[in-house]
Design an enzyme around this catalytic site. Sequence first.
Site, PDB file in Angstrom:
ATOM      1  N   HIS A  27       0.834  -1.207   0.000  1.00 12.37           N
ATOM      2  CA  HIS A  27       0.000   0.000   0.000  1.00 12.37           C
ATOM      3  C   HIS A  27       0.868   1.255   0.000  1.00 12.37           C
ATOM      4  CE1 HIS A  27      -3.685   2.294   1.165  1.00 12.37           C
ATOM      5  NE2 HIS A  27      -2.793   3.086   1.744  1.00 12.37           N
ATOM      6  N   GLU A  28       1.901   1.279   0.828  1.00  9.00           N
ATOM      7  CA  GLU A  28       2.767   2.453   0.901  1.00  9.00           C
ATOM      8  C   GLU A  28       3.600   2.610  -0.367  1.00  9.00           C
ATOM      9  OE1 GLU A  28       2.142   4.533   3.060  1.00  9.00           O
ATOM     10  OE2 GLU A  28       0.994   3.282   4.435  1.00  9.00           O
ATOM     11  N   HIS A  46       1.502   4.422  -2.699  1.00 17.46           N
ATOM     12  CA  HIS A  46       1.530   5.875  -2.476  1.00 17.46           C
ATOM     13  C   HIS A  46       2.673   6.500  -3.277  1.00 17.46           C
ATOM     14  CE1 HIS A  46      -1.467   7.193   0.434  1.00 17.46           C
ATOM     15  NE2 HIS A  46      -1.281   6.074   1.121  1.00 17.46           N
ATOM     16  N   GLU A  74      -6.549   6.731  -0.776  1.00 19.09           N
ATOM     17  CA  GLU A  74      -6.386   5.465  -0.048  1.00 19.09           C
ATOM     18  C   GLU A  74      -6.952   4.296  -0.843  1.00 19.09           C
ATOM     19  OE1 GLU A  74      -4.618   5.048   2.856  1.00 19.09           O
ATOM     20  OE2 GLU A  74      -4.100   7.090   2.242  1.00 19.09           O
TER      21      GLU A  74
END
Length: 275
Positions: free
Chosen positions: A85-86, A89, A116
């Site tokens: 997930h990061e 980003h 998100e």
Amino acid sequence: MAASDASPAPEGAIDPAHKARMRELASTYGRGLPGSDAQALASGLGARLVYMDLGERDGAYDPEHDVILINNKASPERQRFTLAHEISHALLLSDDDLLSAVHDSFEGERLEEVIETLCNVGASALLLPSELLDDVLRRYGPTGRALYELARRADVSASVAIYGLAEVTPGSVIYAVCSRPRGKPTEEGASSRQRGSRRPVVVRASSGSPQARYPLRPGTPVPDDHLVVTVLDTELEAAGRSYVPFRSGRKLPAWVDAYPDKRARRVLVSFRTEE
């Protein structure tokens, strides 16, 4: 610094093209990695991985210092998804066109929710490559067994497997994880009244295919006479005509395929709806 609890955010009216672009970014990134362990996943960014107690946060990405923070108190599966997930980003920040389009379309809290969600899309694409998804669907079809095998082979949680499999499943299908809250087990030989006092089975996580018309909310109770409860109690795989249970009491006709995950004492389910 981008921080997240790595939980799915409401999708609303996100442009499908934006999600497709996010999947493309993550898939392209993943194909260039030397492996699938944590260090390999982060290597494409040249970012440093730091594990530490982040309290209620699962992780964060600091682009200024090229650092990805991961909560060392989280489960290995959760840490793996948070890392992906990061990384997403970082990939989103690197794509000026996609980032500008998202900022032009949303603002405030809704903007953060959409970012998100897009990063969850990216994480799913990174951890669940299309080749694996296609192979699982080809072998098992849209079934509870497919969810089990996908989570096992990709080393991800069932909730991540649900999200990824739902995205690529044709037709109207709802996937779910169902279980009974942990508590004192019913004693052998207890009366039917005592057995009836067991904690109810509830939906723990769910996600529907793009064609699915109705969401199945986490926390929804599953009636005792449902096929899902039978599979949980007998630990035997089963499929048949049944229904999707809703909080309102409505029963949506569906073909139900339920697979017992014995170790986790839960059932992985697919509901192929008939409308």
